[in-house]
Design an enzyme around this catalytic site. Structure first.
Site, PDB file in Angstrom:
ATOM      1  N   ARG A 108       1.945 -61.212 -21.665  1.00 36.77           N
ATOM      2  CA  ARG A 108       1.329 -62.127 -20.699  1.00 36.77           C
ATOM      3  C   ARG A 108       1.110 -61.420 -19.341  1.00 36.77           C
ATOM      4  O   ARG A 108       0.005 -61.001 -19.033  1.00 36.77           O
ATOM      5  CB  ARG A 108       2.238 -63.368 -20.545  1.00 36.77           C
ATOM      6  CG  ARG A 108       1.589 -64.548 -19.843  1.00 36.77           C
ATOM      7  CD  ARG A 108       1.565 -64.472 -18.334  1.00 36.77           C
ATOM      8  NE  ARG A 108       2.881 -64.288 -17.714  1.00 36.77           N
ATOM      9  CZ  ARG A 108       3.049 -64.015 -16.434  1.00 36.77           C
ATOM     10  NH1 ARG A 108       2.016 -63.886 -15.616  1.00 36.77           N
ATOM     11  NH2 ARG A 108       4.257 -63.846 -15.935  1.00 36.77           N
TER      12      ARG A 108
ATOM     13  N   CYS B  92      -0.614 -59.591 -11.139  1.00 33.94           N
ATOM     14  CA  CYS B  92      -1.331 -60.859 -11.070  1.00 33.94           C
ATOM     15  C   CYS B  92      -2.702 -60.596 -10.459  1.00 33.94           C
ATOM     16  O   CYS B  92      -2.808 -59.995  -9.397  1.00 33.94           O
ATOM     17  CB  CYS B  92      -0.535 -61.845 -10.217  1.00 33.94           C
ATOM     18  SG  CYS B  92      -1.422 -63.373  -9.926  1.00 33.94           S
TER      19      CYS B  92
ATOM     20  N   ASN C 241       5.103 -54.657 -13.743  1.00 34.25           N
ATOM     21  CA  ASN C 241       6.458 -55.224 -13.744  1.00 34.25           C
ATOM     22  C   ASN C 241       7.474 -54.098 -13.901  1.00 34.25           C
ATOM     23  O   ASN C 241       7.132 -52.988 -14.307  1.00 34.25           O
ATOM     24  CB  ASN C 241       6.646 -56.154 -14.956  1.00 34.25           C
ATOM     25  CG  ASN C 241       5.875 -57.436 -14.822  1.00 34.25           C
ATOM     26  OD1 ASN C 241       4.719 -57.520 -15.184  1.00 34.25           O
ATOM     27  ND2 ASN C 241       6.524 -58.455 -14.300  1.00 34.25           N
TER      28      ASN C 241
HETATM   29  P1  HMG Z   1     -10.021 -74.817 -11.108  1.00 36.46           P
HETATM   30  O1  HMG Z   1     -11.335 -74.120 -11.191  1.00 36.46           O
HETATM   31  O2  HMG Z   1      -9.605 -75.382  -9.785  1.00 36.46           O
HETATM   32  O3  HMG Z   1      -9.931 -75.939 -12.236  1.00 36.46           O
HETATM   33  O4  HMG Z   1      -8.924 -73.797 -11.614  1.00 36.46           O
HETATM   34  P2  HMG Z   1     -10.461 -77.422 -12.299  1.00 36.46           P
HETATM   35  O5  HMG Z   1      -9.311 -78.335 -12.533  1.00 36.46           O
HETATM   36  O6  HMG Z   1     -11.378 -77.706 -11.133  1.00 36.46           O
HETATM   37  O7  HMG Z   1     -11.360 -77.374 -13.635  1.00 36.46           O
HETATM   38  C1  HMG Z   1     -12.508 -76.527 -13.716  1.00 36.46           C
HETATM   39  C2  HMG Z   1     -12.770 -76.183 -15.165  1.00 36.46           C
HETATM   40  O8  HMG Z   1     -11.691 -75.418 -15.691  1.00 36.46           O
HETATM   41  C3  HMG Z   1     -12.887 -77.399 -16.070  1.00 36.46           C
HETATM   42  O9  HMG Z   1     -13.783 -77.051 -17.120  1.00 36.46           O
HETATM   43  C4  HMG Z   1     -11.518 -77.523 -16.664  1.00 36.46           C
HETATM   44  O10 HMG Z   1     -11.491 -78.174 -17.919  1.00 36.46           O
HETATM   45  C5  HMG Z   1     -11.128 -76.071 -16.835  1.00 36.46           C
HETATM   46  P3  HMG Z   1     -15.325 -77.475 -17.072  1.00 36.46           P
HETATM   47  O11 HMG Z   1     -15.301 -78.971 -16.923  1.00 36.46           O
HETATM   48  O12 HMG Z   1     -15.932 -76.822 -15.852  1.00 36.46           O
HETATM   49  O13 HMG Z   1     -15.855 -76.975 -18.355  1.00 36.46           O
HETATM   50  N1  HMG Z   1      -9.659 -75.875 -16.843  1.00 36.46           N
HETATM   51  C6  HMG Z   1      -8.989 -75.224 -17.789  1.00 36.46           C
HETATM   52  N2  HMG Z   1      -9.410 -74.580 -18.901  1.00 36.46           N
HETATM   53  C7  HMG Z   1      -8.455 -74.023 -19.670  1.00 36.46           C
HETATM   54  N3  HMG Z   1      -7.132 -74.086 -19.378  1.00 36.46           N
HETATM   55  C8  HMG Z   1      -6.685 -74.708 -18.283  1.00 36.46           C
HETATM   56  C9  HMG Z   1      -7.643 -75.307 -17.440  1.00 36.46           C
HETATM   57  N4  HMG Z   1      -7.550 -76.002 -16.276  1.00 36.46           N
HETATM   58  C10 HMG Z   1      -8.786 -76.347 -15.923  1.00 36.46           C
HETATM   59  N5  HMG Z   1      -5.376 -74.761 -18.011  1.00 36.46           N
HETATM   60  C11 HMG Z   1      -6.783 -73.320 -12.632  1.00 36.46           C
HETATM   61  C12 HMG Z   1      -7.535 -74.169 -11.627  1.00 36.46           C
HETATM   62  C13 HMG Z   1      -5.327 -73.612 -12.456  1.00 36.46           C
HETATM   63  C14 HMG Z   1      -7.251 -73.712 -14.017  1.00 36.46           C
HETATM   64  C15 HMG Z   1      -7.128 -71.842 -12.372  1.00 36.46           C
HETATM   65  O14 HMG Z   1      -6.866 -71.571 -11.040  1.00 36.46           O
HETATM   66  C16 HMG Z   1      -6.296 -70.911 -13.228  1.00 36.46           C
HETATM   67  O15 HMG Z   1      -6.469 -70.842 -14.438  1.00 36.46           O
HETATM   68  N6  HMG Z   1      -5.363 -70.168 -12.609  1.00 36.46           N
HETATM   69  C17 HMG Z   1      -4.442 -69.291 -13.351  1.00 36.46           C
HETATM   70  C18 HMG Z   1      -4.226 -68.035 -12.607  1.00 36.46           C
HETATM   71  C19 HMG Z   1      -3.308 -67.138 -13.377  1.00 36.46           C
HETATM   72  O16 HMG Z   1      -3.263 -67.144 -14.594  1.00 36.46           O
HETATM   73  N7  HMG Z   1      -2.534 -66.324 -12.643  1.00 36.46           N
HETATM   74  C20 HMG Z   1      -1.606 -65.411 -13.254  1.00 36.46           C
HETATM   75  C21 HMG Z   1      -0.342 -66.072 -13.753  1.00 36.46           C
HETATM   76  S1  HMG Z   1       0.847 -66.350 -12.445  1.00 36.46           S
HETATM   77  C22 HMG Z   1       1.577 -64.803 -12.246  1.00 36.46           C
HETATM   78  O17 HMG Z   1       1.154 -63.827 -12.791  1.00 36.46           O
HETATM   79  C23 HMG Z   1       2.823 -64.718 -11.414  1.00 36.46           C
HETATM   80  C24 HMG Z   1       4.118 -64.538 -12.250  1.00 36.46           C
HETATM   81  O18 HMG Z   1       4.053 -63.386 -13.055  1.00 36.46           O
HETATM   82  C25 HMG Z   1       5.323 -64.416 -11.316  1.00 36.46           C
HETATM   83  C26 HMG Z   1       5.070 -63.360 -10.223  1.00 36.46           C
HETATM   84  O19 HMG Z   1       5.036 -62.172 -10.521  1.00 36.46           O
HETATM   85  O20 HMG Z   1       4.883 -63.811  -9.083  1.00 36.46           O
HETATM   86  C27 HMG Z   1       4.345 -65.743 -13.163  1.00 36.46           C
HETATM   87 MG    MG Z   2       4.520 -61.370 -12.406  1.00 30.05          MG
END
Ligand code: HMG
Ligand code: MG
Length: 298
Positions: free
Chosen positions: A17, A241, A250
């Protein structure tokens, strides 16, 4: 040694992931499956498999449903990330029983990562966590930018503790507390994890270090001193990220396993088999990884 060491440490493998989400070239789904299988074969029993995020935001995780369908192992703790209700509904259509929600202490980071303020994310996630616990899911909360933020700089320790408290009160089983951009110093890790350990004795506490400045091992040692015995790591040191500039890899699973085993701490991970997993993913990466020395002397 000046401090008491645990006899055993749990490694949570986040390579499939966190390790892959930032890779520019799409890694074929078949290769991801082989990577996951070989990580399991190396003894890793807790793993983040993938994330149910927007495929527009993170195309690399677009094959999440297929990964879960084909890789889920009910004998391991296989975790998937979900940022919102839509993500949770996608999890419900799988057999996965462990979910990680994620939120940043820093508002600026949370807006970049999830398009919501920290407070809005929290309000959305609280009823979701409650619902997941009612359904008997394992719930982990990943707390990003717990030390530093790429946009806001230093984060107040008390703000991180406060956000952790909100999640503990919401009912999570585990907090994975992250140094997202690899800026924490060991004294800061020791201080934060000591406080979390004292305040949340019933919650699984995990440290998630990125190795941007090569301080991950030092931070892990400091966290061990604070009583932490769970660490998120990524095979080959992959990771980062896409919405946190500077979040390079990591802590590498092989480095952490090597250090801990040399200290007499059991990780249950076979270093040679872990290297087999690294060899599976290596040809598909856009970056070079140097791990050869583990083959020579293990
Ligand atoms: P958004 O554009 O604000 O979403 O994104 P929305 O609610 O306005 O919806 C827009 C469209 O996205 C819609 O589809 C939704 O259905 C779809 P449309 O009607 O246009 O066809 N949608 C989704 N589709 C699939 N899966 C979903 C989903 N949600 C909405 N879950 C959103 C908001 C949260 C979806 C977006 O910002 C996003 O996906 N962000 C994820 C970012 C990410 O993955 N970051 C990395 C992980 S965190 C990390 O790495 C940190 C960590 O390792 C710890 C550290 O190191 O700090 C954990
Ligand atoms: Mg991380």
């Amino acid at each position: 040694m000046m401090f008491t060491l645990p006899k055993k440490v749990t490694i949570i493998e986040v390579g499939p992931r966190d390790g892959l989400q930032n890779e520019k070239l799409f890694v074929p789904t078949e290769i991801k499956k082989q990577f996951i299988a070989s990580l399991r074969n190396a003894g890793l029993q807790e793993m983040e498999l993938t994330s149910f995020v927007s495929p527009k935001w993170v195309p690399q995780m677009g094959d999440a449903a297929e990964i879960v369908a084909d890789c889920l192992d009910q004998n391991s703790r296989d975790i998937v990330l979900a940022p919102n209700r839509k993500g949770i509904d996608r999890v419900y259509s799988t057999d996965c029983r462990a979910v990680a929600v994620f939120v940043g202490v820093s508002n600026s980071f949370n807006l970049k990562n999830i398009n919501k303020t920290t407070q809005d994310s929290l309000e959305e996630l609280k009823p979701i966590i409650h619902e997941l616990k009612e359904k008997n899911y394992f719930v982990r909360a990943c707390i990003s930018t717990a030390f530093y933020c790429p946009y806001e700089g230093k984060i107040n320790e008390s703000d991180t503790v406060k956000l952790c408290r909100e999640f503990v009160e919401a009912g999570v089983d585990e907090l994975s507390v992250a140094d997202t951009i690899g800026m924490a110093a060991p004294n800061e890790s020791y201080s934060l994890f000591s406080k979390l350990k004292a305040e949340f004795p019933e919650t699984l506490l995990t440290a998630h270090f990125h190795d941007t400045r090569k301080l991950a091992l030092a931070n892990i040692l400091a966290s061990l001193q604070a009583g932490i015995d769970r660490f998120d790591t990524s095979a080959g040191g992959l990771g980062g990220c896409p919405f946190a500039p500077g979040a390079s890899g990591n802590a590498a699973t092989e480095d952490v396993v090597y250090m801990l085993e040399r200290m007499g701490i059991n990780t249950s991970v076979d270093l040679n088999k872990l290297m087999d997993a690294v060899e599976i993913i290596r040809p598909h990466l856009s970056r070079q990884i140097e791990t050869g020395y583990y083959r020579l002397h293990s």
